[in-house]
Scaffold this motif. Structure first.
Motif, mmCIF file in Angstrom:
data_model
loop_
_atom_site.group_PDB
_atom_site.id
_atom_site.type_symbol
_atom_site.label_atom_id
_atom_site.label_comp_id
_atom_site.label_asym_id
_atom_site.label_seq_id
_atom_site.Cartn_x
_atom_site.Cartn_y
_atom_site.Cartn_z
ATOM 1 N N GLU A 262 -29.097 31.089 -29.066
ATOM 2 C CA GLU A 262 -28.065 32.077 -28.758
ATOM 3 C C GLU A 262 -26.792 31.783 -29.540
ATOM 4 O O GLU A 262 -26.132 32.692 -30.071
ATOM 5 C CB GLU A 262 -27.782 32.092 -27.261
ATOM 6 N N TRP A 263 -26.441 30.494 -29.637
ATOM 7 C CA TRP A 263 -25.269 30.090 -30.413
ATOM 8 C C TRP A 263 -25.432 30.507 -31.869
ATOM 9 O O TRP A 263 -24.517 31.079 -32.470
ATOM 10 C CB TRP A 263 -25.090 28.579 -30.305
ATOM 11 N N LEU A 264 -26.600 30.218 -32.442
ATOM 12 C CA LEU A 264 -26.852 30.561 -33.838
ATOM 13 C C LEU A 264 -26.744 32.064 -34.056
ATOM 14 O O LEU A 264 -26.161 32.524 -35.052
ATOM 15 C CB LEU A 264 -28.239 30.062 -34.239
ATOM 16 N N ASP A 265 -27.290 32.843 -33.127
ATOM 17 C CA ASP A 265 -27.261 34.298 -33.235
ATOM 18 C C ASP A 265 -25.829 34.820 -33.227
ATOM 19 O O ASP A 265 -25.449 35.671 -34.043
ATOM 20 C CB ASP A 265 -28.056 34.904 -32.081
ATOM 21 N N HIS A 266 -25.007 34.299 -32.319
ATOM 22 C CA HIS A 266 -23.626 34.780 -32.225
ATOM 23 C C HIS A 266 -22.778 34.313 -33.404
ATOM 24 O O HIS A 266 -21.876 35.033 -33.847
ATOM 25 C CB HIS A 266 -22.996 34.325 -30.906
ATOM 26 N N VAL A 267 -23.053 33.125 -33.918
ATOM 27 C CA VAL A 267 -22.337 32.667 -35.112
ATOM 28 C C VAL A 267 -22.659 33.565 -36.305
ATOM 29 O O VAL A 267 -21.773 33.941 -37.081
ATOM 30 C CB VAL A 267 -22.679 31.200 -35.422
ATOM 31 N N ALA A 268 -23.936 33.941 -36.438
ATOM 32 C CA ALA A 268 -24.325 34.856 -37.518
ATOM 33 C C ALA A 268 -23.609 36.195 -37.369
ATOM 34 O O ALA A 268 -23.137 36.772 -38.360
ATOM 35 C CB ALA A 268 -25.838 35.053 -37.514
ATOM 36 N N ASP A 269 -23.506 36.688 -36.133
ATOM 37 C CA ASP A 269 -22.786 37.940 -35.898
ATOM 38 C C ASP A 269 -21.306 37.800 -36.240
ATOM 39 O O ASP A 269 -20.692 38.716 -36.795
ATOM 40 C CB ASP A 269 -22.937 38.374 -34.437
ATOM 41 N N ALA A 270 -20.719 36.649 -35.886
ATOM 42 C CA ALA A 270 -19.305 36.432 -36.167
ATOM 43 C C ALA A 270 -19.038 36.447 -37.663
ATOM 44 O O ALA A 270 -18.057 37.044 -38.138
ATOM 45 C CB ALA A 270 -18.852 35.100 -35.563
ATOM 46 N N ILE A 271 -19.913 35.794 -38.424
ATOM 47 C CA ILE A 271 -19.750 35.778 -39.887
ATOM 48 C C ILE A 271 -19.898 37.187 -40.447
ATOM 49 O O ILE A 271 -19.125 37.622 -41.310
ATOM 50 C CB ILE A 271 -20.776 34.817 -40.518
ATOM 51 N N LYS A 272 -20.901 37.911 -39.949
ATOM 52 C CA LYS A 272 -21.147 39.282 -40.419
ATOM 53 C C LYS A 272 -19.935 40.176 -40.174
ATOM 54 O O LYS A 272 -19.451 40.868 -41.094
ATOM 55 C CB LYS A 272 -22.376 39.841 -39.706
ATOM 56 N N LEU A 273 -19.444 40.181 -38.946
ATOM 57 C CA LEU A 273 -18.360 41.092 -38.597
ATOM 58 C C LEU A 273 -17.036 40.689 -39.224
ATOM 59 O O LEU A 273 -16.152 41.528 -39.400
ATOM 60 C CB LEU A 273 -18.222 41.167 -37.075
ATOM 61 N N SER A 274 -16.889 39.422 -39.548
ATOM 62 C CA SER A 274 -15.651 38.960 -40.171
ATOM 63 C C SER A 274 -15.618 39.210 -41.670
ATOM 64 O O SER A 274 -14.557 39.137 -42.284
ATOM 65 C CB SER A 274 -15.458 37.459 -39.902
ATOM 66 N N SER A 275 -16.781 39.493 -42.266
ATOM 67 C CA SER A 275 -16.830 39.628 -43.721
ATOM 68 C C SER A 275 -17.194 41.023 -44.217
ATOM 69 O O SER A 275 -16.848 41.383 -45.350
ATOM 70 C CB SER A 275 -17.833 38.624 -44.294
ATOM 71 N N LEU A 276 -17.874 41.844 -43.398
ATOM 72 C CA LEU A 276 -18.367 43.131 -43.879
ATOM 73 C C LEU A 276 -17.243 44.027 -44.375
ATOM 74 O O LEU A 276 -17.277 44.529 -45.508
ATOM 75 C CB LEU A 276 -19.155 43.835 -42.771
ATOM 76 N N HIS A 277 -16.237 44.249 -43.555
ATOM 77 C CA HIS A 277 -15.187 45.195 -43.939
ATOM 78 C C HIS A 277 -14.283 44.626 -45.031
ATOM 79 O O HIS A 277 -13.688 45.389 -45.808
ATOM 80 C CB HIS A 277 -14.382 45.604 -42.703
ATOM 81 N N LEU A 278 -14.193 43.303 -45.104
ATOM 82 C CA LEU A 278 -13.459 42.705 -46.218
ATOM 83 C C LEU A 278 -14.192 42.971 -47.533
ATOM 84 O O LEU A 278 -13.559 43.240 -48.558
ATOM 85 C CB LEU A 278 -13.302 41.203 -45.991
ATOM 86 N N ALA A 279 -15.528 42.907 -47.491
ATOM 87 C CA ALA A 279 -16.311 43.237 -48.690
ATOM 88 C C ALA A 279 -16.130 44.700 -49.071
ATOM 89 O O ALA A 279 -16.054 45.041 -50.259
ATOM 90 C CB ALA A 279 -17.787 42.926 -48.444
ATOM 91 N N ILE A 280 -16.056 45.583 -48.064
ATOM 92 C CA ILE A 280 -15.811 47.000 -48.342
ATOM 93 C C ILE A 280 -14.449 47.186 -48.991
ATOM 94 O O ILE A 280 -14.293 47.965 -49.950
ATOM 95 C CB ILE A 280 -15.924 47.816 -47.042
ATOM 96 N N ALA A 281 -13.432 46.463 -48.497
ATOM 97 C CA ALA A 281 -12.094 46.545 -49.086
ATOM 98 C C ALA A 281 -12.114 46.080 -50.545
ATOM 99 O O ALA A 281 -11.498 46.709 -51.423
ATOM 100 C CB ALA A 281 -11.112 45.704 -48.267
ATOM 101 N N ILE A 282 -12.822 44.988 -50.824
ATOM 102 C CA ILE A 282 -12.929 44.490 -52.198
ATOM 103 C C ILE A 282 -13.616 45.528 -53.091
ATOM 104 O O ILE A 282 -13.177 45.804 -54.210
ATOM 105 C CB ILE A 282 -13.701 43.160 -52.223
#
Length: 258
Positions: free
Chosen positions: A126-146
């Motif tokens: 569960e920890w691994l799953d939520h960490v993966a989600d945290a990385i995803k949500l923290s980087s997706l829109h920044l990549a869109i901005a770039i």
């Protein structure tokens, strides 16, 4: 991947003491052990969970673990996110990146369903799953901005448009982590199973459509046409922000009632 009630016992040789069931048997078992649908956005409810069910059944047949599926999900998603920032706005690039995000999201559903097939998940999973989600949500829109900054001509004359992905990042992170906290406190770390919700459940799914990560993945397939994409992207941002503004007071009242 939430630890939750397992599905029916396995046959000789699976992790619970039996030969791994067929893909069809696993799909049928999972169909009776799905998470509750209340408020689940329409794409997640009608497309992502059923697709994740099939992927979970295949992974179970192959002997994969939930953590391996989580890592594969994160690899697909992060590859898509990196390519969003790196590739020009062409049709094929938009379709490839959106496809990777869709696959990553389906695998994100599959890891929890695979855990149920294997008779429960783990705290580490569960920890691994939520960490993966945290990385995803923290980087997706920044990549869109770039991507918009590098490749979208419309942003060159209207730099304020870059505020859209920054605002979206904030809204989506607040929504996700507040929801996870509320969910954990409400169900004490468990996962309620599906029930018949009738029209009310469908209506909630429709109203929560702007918050649907799966729908956002589909919208990202239009990045090759920046103006229509930005219109839809902005509408989803407004819908997500409005939903969050209504949800936060309700979730607080729910916590007060516990």
């Amino acid at each position: 991947m939430n630890p939750s009630k397992p599905v029916s016992p396995g046959r000789p040789g699976d992790p619970a003491g039996g030969a791994r069931p067929s893909i069809g048997e696993s799909i049928r078992a999972l169909s009776t052990a799905q998470k509750a649908k209340a408020g689940a956005p329409l794409y997640s409810r009608l497309v992502n969970r059923p697709l994740g069910r099939v992927l979970a059944a295949v992974a179970h047949r192959l002997g994969a673990t939930p953590d391996q599926v989580t890592v594969l999900s994160a690899a697909c998603t992060m590859t898509g996110i990196i390519l969003i920032a790196a590739l020009p706005l062409t049709v094929w690039a938009a379709l490839v990146t959106a496809g990777l995000l869709v696959l990553g999201y389906a695998l994100d559903s599959a890891d929890g369903q695979l855990a149920r097939l294997r008779h429960g998940g783990s705290k580490a999973g569960e920890w691994l799953d939520h960490v993966a989600d945290a990385i995803k949500l923290s980087s997706l829109h920044l990549a869109i901005a770039i991507s918009l900054f590098r490749f979208a001509d419309v942003v060159g004359s209207r730099p304020a448009l870059l505020l859209l992905p920054l605002a979206y990042s904030a809204v989506q992170n607040i929504h996700f982590f507040t929801y996870i906290l509320t969910y954990q406190l409400r169900y004490n770390g468990g996962t309620p199973l599906a029930r018949d919700e009738g029209r009310a459940g469908i209506l909630k799914s429709i109203l929560s459509a702007p918050t649907d990560y799966g729908l956002l993945c589909i919208v990202l397939a239009l990045r090759w046409a920046p103006v229509p994409f930005l219109v839809l992207y902005a509408l989803m941002l407004l819908g997500s922000a409005g939903y969050l503004a209504l949800a936060l007071p309700k979730w607080y009242r729910d916590m007060r009632a516990l």
